[in-house]
Scaffold this motif. Structure first.
Motif, PDB file in Angstrom:
ATOM      1  N   UNK B  73       0.849  -1.194   0.000  1.00 13.44           N
ATOM      2  CA  UNK B  73       0.000   0.000   0.000  1.00 13.44           C
ATOM      3  C   UNK B  73       0.878   1.236   0.000  1.00 13.44           C
ATOM      4  N   UNK B  74       0.381   2.295  -0.626  1.00 14.31           N
ATOM      5  CA  UNK B  74       1.085   3.563  -0.641  1.00 14.31           C
ATOM      6  C   UNK B  74       1.136   4.114   0.779  1.00 14.31           C
ATOM      7  N   UNK B  75       2.336   4.239   1.367  1.00 17.49           N
ATOM      8  CA  UNK B  75       2.426   4.661   2.776  1.00 17.49           C
ATOM      9  C   UNK B  75       1.758   6.001   3.041  1.00 17.49           C
ATOM     10  N   UNK B  76       1.878   6.933   2.101  1.00 16.14           N
ATOM     11  CA  UNK B  76       1.288   8.262   2.347  1.00 16.14           C
ATOM     12  C   UNK B  76      -0.235   8.162   2.393  1.00 16.14           C
ATOM     13  N   UNK B  77      -0.793   7.286   1.568  1.00 14.39           N
ATOM     14  CA  UNK B  77      -2.251   7.148   1.576  1.00 14.39           C
ATOM     15  C   UNK B  77      -2.715   6.557   2.911  1.00 14.39           C
ATOM     16  N   UNK B  78      -1.948   5.610   3.441  1.00 17.26           N
ATOM     17  CA  UNK B  78      -2.334   4.993   4.711  1.00 17.26           C
ATOM     18  C   UNK B  78      -2.177   5.983   5.858  1.00 17.26           C
ATOM     19  N   UNK B  81      -5.079   8.403   6.152  1.00 20.71           N
ATOM     20  CA  UNK B  81      -6.301   7.915   6.801  1.00 20.71           C
ATOM     21  C   UNK B  81      -6.088   7.648   8.279  1.00 20.71           C
ATOM     22  N   UNK B  87      -8.935  12.239   4.141  1.00 23.92           N
ATOM     23  CA  UNK B  87      -9.517  11.296   3.192  1.00 23.92           C
ATOM     24  C   UNK B  87      -8.657  11.291   1.939  1.00 23.92           C
ATOM     25  N   UNK B  88      -8.478  10.120   1.379  1.00 21.01           N
ATOM     26  CA  UNK B  88      -7.621   9.987   0.201  1.00 21.01           C
ATOM     27  C   UNK B  88      -8.436  10.272  -1.052  1.00 21.01           C
ATOM     28  N   UNK B  89      -7.876  11.076  -1.909  1.00 21.00           N
ATOM     29  CA  UNK B  89      -8.528  11.341  -3.181  1.00 21.00           C
ATOM     30  C   UNK B  89      -7.464  11.311  -4.273  1.00 21.00           C
ATOM     31  N   UNK B 100      -2.198  10.318  -5.436  1.00 22.73           N
ATOM     32  CA  UNK B 100      -3.142  10.382  -4.313  1.00 22.73           C
ATOM     33  C   UNK B 100      -2.834  11.596  -3.451  1.00 22.73           C
ATOM     34  N   UNK B 111      -0.216  16.591  -0.762  1.00 23.30           N
ATOM     35  CA  UNK B 111       0.231  15.512  -1.668  1.00 23.30           C
ATOM     36  C   UNK B 111       1.055  14.505  -0.907  1.00 23.30           C
TER      37      UNK B 111
END
Lengths: 601, 111
Positions: B73-78, B81, B87-89, B100, B111
């Motif tokens: 998983x993309x660490x920044x996206x996790x 959250x 919220x990830x967009x 993302x 970003x």
């Protein structure tokens, strides 16, 4: 004499180490210093590759497999990674995922936090399993047919919520499918919701279709023109850009937004009509435009006078719609008779206008229900015919909401099909996320391809798909042999124009000089390696050191360190792909995955 | 010598105030991003009154459990959250590359 000998020895040593040479008594691979080959270079298969961002999905195996497939398939098409992920996990080796009564959402307890967490069915696939799944599905699906990947999305958590909520939906369907009463009740209420949406949306669809003329579509070209001016203003922020944007406001609908750092602008219908009328005024101009736009094979060079003629028409129209008097005082250098909304030469501007019209010919209305709120349906009307109280419906609607908003005209016809629990749930998933991928004629044949994994350590009982392990039983390959394997497979593949997959543990992407001996170095208690799949798309020899070009699926995220050099844009910002030293990649990998044509040796 | 230093200052000023903006599309909405303290945020976000910049500090320091990142998983996206409660967009750049972002309740983006 001694000095000459010393100098000769020094030069010999320098040149002997300058190239990237390796020989282990069996295999040798040598590339000259400065030699470099990247599949992202102009003319190569990944030149126009669009970087993926898997965000919170565990689909790295599919991101990588779809990237490699792009290099393998004729014409180098963009392949959907979401379709690949669904096929890998529902039609690959784990066929039991696709049967009825199975769970699309699994729950497990996190060993460290002790909290329950949810695993979506598409989590944890394998690179080679992805190809098996695609073969079983009839082929790979083009990215353009996948809703999450192809439509410009305006919804938070869209990818994750779609997969997660649909997984919940299908598990719930599994539960109630054997209870006819519950099933009928659910069908009735969902159909009511769909009818209400259809009534509301039908006039919006009509409005949208009227805007987009099927033969000379001006909407996107005019929007592009306005977008350019607004973008300039948001970036430049000077008196001239401000004056031009203020003058343009009357061309826009009342709900258009222009804020300090964002905009969403829609041209008014009457403005679009004026553009359409202007294109029809000159019969020759109109004939040439139609001939070029409606025939895919036509080249603009066959209509030498078209850009010049259209440039004059557009300039005159823009002068009429946005007279110079409204901004000239703020824009020094305004040329009398030339609209300042046209940048550069009017015929070049007209070319871009024409190209935009051609690109958007036949474009369907999309995203027309962007602001539509289903909550209004769910609670606002207490009428017995439209009040929805089913406990599962809100969950279902919320899971489908992003899709309903964006693909209203498709969703409303597909929703009833989703209520058929007898058909394969995986197929129903595809119907929602990527309906075109169920049509076999849209799929790209992959039956001539095979996949092999080359682990560096004995895979033992791990998933095995053509594993070609060459090391000691219960152990790992000698570094020299693993290096030769990685080098020979990578260089051979890339010279043939094909990328390959590499399985890694990700600590080295953030920690400088991290070495894990094929991700086997013991970790602290309760620590685990984060396994990930990436793509090798190039190689080079720099100052005697071998490096590989890597494509990741984390958007533009990349951090430089001793082992990693991020590729950057003209402003020095990372773009995502990076070059990594061979030693670092090898030491933090568990193996490579290669797709080949079956006839190849 | 004075002219040299003047040119140097002007050059650096030009670089500092050069066009380093990036635009991402979120559906029909387009947002302009700039860099503040090395972080890419929406252009109206300039100081820690903006949630994106306030949360960016948390982003760097807060660790994630390895289990949170399993599966590549993309660490920044996790982190968005779990740590920043955003919220990830996903947005698209001009070349349609995905990226993302973390979106916060004040409509700021990181970003």
């Amino acid at each position: 004499m001694a000095n000459v000998l010393f100098l000769t020895l020094l030069l010999f040593t320098f040149f002997a180490h300058a190239e990237c040479f390796y020989h282990n008594g069996k295999n040798s691979v040598s590339i000259k210093d400065g030699e470099s080959l990247s599949l992202r270079s102009p003319g190569k298969p990944l030149e126009k590759f669009e970087i993926h961002d898997q965000d919170g999905l565990n689909t790295c195996y599919a991101n990588s497999a779809s990237t490699v497939l792009k290099t393998m398939l004729p014409g180098h098409p963009d392949i959907s990674y979401t379709h690949t992920a669904v096929m890998a996990t529902t039609r690959g080796h784990r066929q039991n995922w696709s049967g009825s009564g199975q769970n699309y959402i699994k729950k497990e307890i996190d060993p460290k936090t002790k909290k329950e967490r949810e695993l979506v069915f598409a989590d944890y696939g394998y690179f080679c399993e992805a190809l098996v799944g695609l073969k079983n599905a009839g082929g790979a699906c083009p990215k353009s047919l996948s809703v999450p990947e192809s439509i410009e999305l305006w919804s938070v958590d869209l990818q994750q919520s779609l997969f997660s909520n649909l997984g919940h939906y299908f598990d719930k369907m599994n539960e109630i499918k054997n209870d006819p009463t519950k099933l009928e009740s659910l069908k009735k209420e969902l159909n009511l919701a769909i009818e209400a949406i259809r009534l509301e949306e039908s006039h919006l669809v009509r409005e949208c279709e009227e805007r987009k003329s099927p033969d000379l579509p001006v909407y996107d070209a005019v929007k592009m023109l306005i977008d350019d001016q607004v973008t300039d203003h948001l970036v430049e922020q000077n008196n001239c850009t401000k004056a031009k944007v203020e003058a343009i406001q009357k061309l826009l609908t009342d709900d258009s937004i222009i804020a300090e750092d964002r905009y969403l602008v829609t041209p008014r219908a009457e403005i679009l009509n004026k553009f359409s009328l202007a294109l029809h005024q000159d019969p020759q101009l109109e004939r040439d435009l139609r001939a070029y736009i409606l025939d895919e094979k036509q080249s603009l060079s066959h209509f030498a006078q078209l850009p010049t003629g259209l440039g004059i028409v557009l300039n005159n129209l823009l002068e009429e719609l946005v007279p110079q008097a409204e901004y000239a005082s703020q824009c020094p250098g305004t040329i009398p008779g030339k609209s300042a909304l046209i940048k550069g030469d009017p015929s070049d501007f007209a070319k871009n206008f024409i190209y935009s019209m051609k690109a958007n010919k036949g474009t369907k209305c999309k995203n027309i229900l962007q602001s539509y709120e289903l909550e209004k349906l769910l609670g606002s009307n207490k009428n017995a015919n439209s009040c929805i109280e089913h406990p599962n419906l809100e969950m279902i609607i919320s899971g489908l909401k992003p899709f309903l908003d964006i693909q209203a005209e498709i969703a409303s016809s597909l929703i009833p099909q989703l209520l058929n629990p007898e058909s394969r749930f995986a197929d129903q998933m595809i119907k929602v996320l990527m309906p075109g991928c169920l049509n076999l004629s849209n799929l790209i044949d992959v039956s001539n391809l095979s996949c092999s994994s080359y682990p560096f350590c004995d895979p033992k009982n791990d998933f095995n798909d053509n594993n070609s392990y060459q090391g000691p039983h219960n152990g790992c390959m000698e570094k020299t042999n693993a290096k030769a394997l990685m080098r020979t497979k990578s260089i051979q593949a890339i010279k043939e124009g094909h990328a390959i997959g590499v399985s890694v543990c990700t600590a080295f992407l953030k920690e400088d000089k991290k070495r894990t001996h094929y991700c086997k170095t013991p970790l602290a208690k309760n620590e685990k390696y984060n396994f990930h799949q990436m793509t090798i798309s190039g190689y080079r020899c720099e100052a005697g050191k071998m490096e590989y070009e890597i494509i990741n699926s984390w958007g533009s995220q990349c951090e430089d360190n001793s082992d990693i050099k991020c590729q950057k844009d003209e402003y020095g910002n990372p773009t995502g792909p990076f070059w990594v030293q061979e030693e670092a990649l090898l030491d933090n990998s568990t193996g490579i995955n290669v797709i080949k044509e079956v006839s190849s040796k | 010598m004075k002219k040299f230093f003047l040119m140097l200052i002007l050059f650096n000023a030009n670089v500092a105030f050069g066009k380093n903006f990036v635009i991402y599309s979120f559906g029909e909405l387009k947002v302009v991003f700039h860099q503040v303290n090395g972080e890419w945020v929406n252009k109206s976000c300039r100081d820690e009154n903006c949630l994106a910049l306030k949360m960016a500090r948390l982003f760097k320091d807060a660790p994630l459990a390895p289990s949170d990142l399993m599966g590549g998983k993309n660490p920044r996206a996790i982190k968005c959250k779990l740590v920043m409660k955003g919220k990830v967009i996903i947005g698209l750049d001009k070349n349609r590359n995905q990226q993302s972002f973390c979106k916060f309740s004040d409509d700021s983006f990181l970003k």
